[in-house]
Scaffold this motif. Structure first.
Motif, short mmCIF file in Angstrom:
data_model
loop_
_atom_site.label_atom_id
_atom_site.label_comp_id
_atom_site.label_asym_id
_atom_site.label_seq_id
_atom_site.Cartn_x
_atom_site.Cartn_y
_atom_site.Cartn_z
N LEU A 77 2.86 8.04 7.39
CA LEU A 77 3.29 6.76 7.96
C LEU A 77 3.30 6.81 9.48
O LEU A 77 3.96 7.65 10.08
N ARG A 78 2.55 5.88 10.08
CA ARG A 78 2.46 5.83 11.54
C ARG A 78 3.29 4.70 12.14
O ARG A 78 3.74 4.81 13.27
N LEU A 79 3.44 3.63 11.38
CA LEU A 79 4.10 2.44 11.93
C LEU A 79 4.85 1.72 10.81
O LEU A 79 4.33 1.57 9.69
N ILE A 80 6.06 1.31 11.13
CA ILE A 80 6.86 0.49 10.20
C ILE A 80 7.20 -0.79 10.95
O ILE A 80 7.73 -0.74 12.07
N ILE A 81 6.90 -1.93 10.34
CA ILE A 81 7.18 -3.21 10.99
C ILE A 81 8.26 -3.95 10.19
O ILE A 81 8.12 -4.11 8.96
N VAL A 82 9.31 -4.35 10.88
CA VAL A 82 10.34 -5.20 10.27
C VAL A 82 10.04 -6.62 10.75
O VAL A 82 10.35 -6.97 11.89
N SER A 83 9.42 -7.41 9.89
CA SER A 83 8.95 -8.73 10.36
C SER A 83 10.12 -9.65 10.68
O SER A 83 10.04 -10.47 11.58
N HIS A 84 11.21 -9.54 9.93
CA HIS A 84 12.43 -10.27 10.23
C HIS A 84 13.56 -9.65 9.42
O HIS A 84 13.33 -8.73 8.64
N TRP A 85 14.75 -10.18 9.58
CA TRP A 85 15.93 -9.46 9.08
C TRP A 85 16.41 -9.94 7.72
O TRP A 85 17.40 -9.42 7.20
N HIS A 86 15.74 -10.89 7.11
CA HIS A 86 16.25 -11.44 5.85
C HIS A 86 16.26 -10.37 4.75
O HIS A 86 15.37 -9.51 4.70
N ASP A 87 17.27 -10.51 3.86
CA ASP A 87 17.47 -9.51 2.81
C ASP A 87 16.19 -9.18 2.04
O ASP A 87 15.95 -8.03 1.69
N ASP A 88 15.40 -10.20 1.77
CA ASP A 88 14.26 -9.97 0.88
C ASP A 88 13.08 -9.30 1.59
O ASP A 88 12.07 -9.03 0.96
#
Lengths: 381, 201
Positions: A77-88
């Motif tokens: 794994l090189r990159l992890i993106i959290v697109s937004h904070w919603h639970d789902d």
């Protein structure tokens, strides 16, 4: 352009067979609530966008999938993106980060605000399991722990993503082409709106309450991925707007975004009409692209609605969904409980089921020839 | 000469004020007595604590060594009084068969929709349920709002006579109110996070 094979002839390749080093893969997972995308950019480099967990084990599907392919998240794994904070979209993302000590993590820049830090600090008092802010707090705790002594944790993350920012790149080596990952959003105007929204949610003196997610979502990170001549557009939950400065409209009109047409499209916000921007299909996607969506089986009107499916099918013949959008029969319980449920509940359904999986693989030299595999209830619409 | 047998009578024999209360007579059910009238005395079991008087004195006073209740304890004047729990007040019981934690997601005219998480079997998937507003207790109505958290349980209510009735219980959670101090703590922690991770744009 068409993917290889019809729906009935799909899923021929073994599920746990890893892609070739020069082969791209987009795996989209969705059990009914939540989604996670796992992408191979050649050369054994993987990225994860958002996270959801297996029902029962609560293990993040991204880590489990890589393990099933015989890969270690730590090395892959090189990159992890959290697109937004919603639970789902964020459930289990801290576990993904924990499993990938060398990965860069990127989050929407909207979260880099005093207002959202206050919501994060408040999550300890929200007193319910798994609000998105608590997961984000866990991410920050991991980064704080990882930071070398005397080094500000911000030096190792998160990267605060804004529109047209390159989040990761790799040069070409041998037969493996170069790869790049860009954030297409949020725009500056969307950041302002999002932060104002967070301010409205700030805790005040008085009875505490659980945070309820805001809509519409204008500050999510849409992602553009380039692998040689093969392009991928992952729409997160980014919604459309008549305001040209925010949402999909801002991306379409941007002069700074990467050029090219995407062959694979993760349809935004579970196919809802408020995330539909027709210009995306005409200016950012190849004709008849491979489009994938995840359902959202929560609320009075689950997504996608039948009208959403009709609209999307009019745009492409290659439309896939990770799970049935109607939910599942609830589990059976003690007969006395079942009888009481029948007497007291007007409607009831399980909103999370098997981890549906749509997998698309492509050779960078033949981006119009896709191999689509469907697993665990994923299906062609 | 064998010691004369004497019936152990804690009311007469034990030297404790706690024994001045009446005790149930044989044949009477404990349940028939007001619960606050019972005090039970366990004679001293410590072998190094001899009876205070001589054996002759004790015999004169009606105290003798004998088996108490057939369990091998010697009947001696109480030196230590153990107050055992008084008999519980018989009352209704609730046998819980199933518990959930729910979060309200929407409220309609006469019903509300919630997502519930199985607390009895956490491996079960989340479920969406639609419940009647009429099932919410009057005192909980003001708590009903999107994001409100409630506990939902089902089981049997068992009455005093063992009769069973299937019941469901819906109680909304009263989160502790945030104080000015809580808000200061939240802002302080947010400031710490901003200093660690924030980036000036």
């Amino acid at each position: 352009m068409k993917p290889n094979g019809s729906a009935s002839s799909l899923a021929k390749r073994a599920r746990h067979e890893p892609p070739a080093p020069d082969e791209a893969e987009v795996s989209l997972f969705g059990p009914g609530i939540g989604e996670s995308a796992v992408v191979h950019l050649g050369g054994g480099d993987w990225i994860v966008i958002d996270s959801c967990v297996e029902t029962g084990t609560r293990e993040p599907v991204a880590v489990k999938y890589l393990a099933n392919l015989g890969l270690h998240s730590e090395h892959s794994l090189r990159l992890i993106i959290v697109s937004h904070w919603h639970d789902d979209h964020i459930r289990g993302i801290s576990s993904v980060l924990q499993a990938a000590p060398h990965a860069v993590i990127a989050c929407s820049a909207a979260l880099n605000s005093d207002e959202f830090f206050q919501l994060t600090a408040f999550s300890r008092r929200a007193m319910t399991e798994w609000p998105g802010t608590a997961e984000f707090e866990a991410v920050l705790a991991i980064l704080e722990q990882r930071a070398p002594a005397g080094v500000r944790p911000a030096a190792i993350g998160p990267t605060w993503a804004v529109a047209n920012q390159r989040l990761w790149q790799r040069s070409a080596t041998g037969s493996i082409p170069s790869a790049e990952v860009y954030a297409l959003s949020p725009s500056a105007a969307a950041l302002t709106l999002a932060i104002n929204g967070f301010a409205d949610m700030l805790p005040v003196a008085g009875p505490a309450r659980k945070l309820v997610a805001l809509t519409p979502n204008q500050a999510a990170v849409a992602v553009w991925i380039v692998f040689g001549s093969f392009n991928i557009l992952l729409g997160s939950d980014l919604e459309a707007s008549t305001n040209p400065l925010i949402g999909w409209h801002a991306i379409i009109t941007s002069q700074a975004r990467p050029t090219g047409l995407a062959h694979v499209f993760k349809v935004p916000h579970h196919g809802s009409d408020d995330a539909d921007e027709p210009a995306v299909w005409t200016t950012m996607l190849v004709p008849n692209p491979c489009a994938v969506l995840t359902p959202f089986i929560k609320g009075p009107s689950p997504l996608p609605r039948p009208t959403d499916i009709s609209r999307l099918k009019a745009r492409t013949n290659e439309l896939y969904c990770t799970a049935a959008p109607k939910g599942w029969a609830p589990p059976r319980r003690d007969p006395a409980v079942e009888r009481t449920l029948r007497e007291t509940v007007r409607a009831r359904r399980a909103i999370s089921g098997p981890m549906g999986h749509v997998r698309i693989r492509a050779q960078h030299s033949a981006p119009n020839s896709l191999q689509v595999d469907l697993f665990n209830g994923a299906h062609r619409l | 000469m064998a010691a004369p047998t004497a019936k152990f009578n804690p009311v007469q024999d034990a030297r404790s004020e706690t024994l001045r209360r009446p005790i149930a007579s044989l044949g009477e059910s404990l349940a028939d007595q007001p619960h606050d009238q019972f005090e039970f005395v366990v004679p001293s079991l410590s072998p190094e604590r001899p009876l205070e008087g001589t054996e002759a004195e004790n015999q004169t006073n009606g105290i003798a060594r004998e088996t108490f209740s057939g369990i091998g304890y010697e009947a001696r004047p109480a030196r230590r009084i153990l107050r055992l729990p008084t008999a519980p007040v018989p009352r209704e019981r609730f046998i819980v068969l199933q518990k959930w934690e729910g979060t309200v997601i929407s409220i309609e005219k006469d019903e509300f929709t919630a997502v519930v998480r199985d607390l009895t079997n956490p491996r079960h998937p989340e479920e969406q349920v639609t419940l009647l507003l009429g099932d919410v207790a009057d005192g909980d109505r003001q708590l009903l709002a999107p994001g409100a958290i409630f506990y939902w349980a089902m089981g049997y209510k068992v009455n005093l006579f063992g009769g069973r009735e299937r019941v469901a219980s819906l109680r909304f959670r009263r989160l502790p109110a945030l104080t000015a101090r809580d808000l200061r703590d939240i802002r302080r922690e947010a400031e710490r996070l901003r200093e660690l991770f924030g980036e000036t744009r």
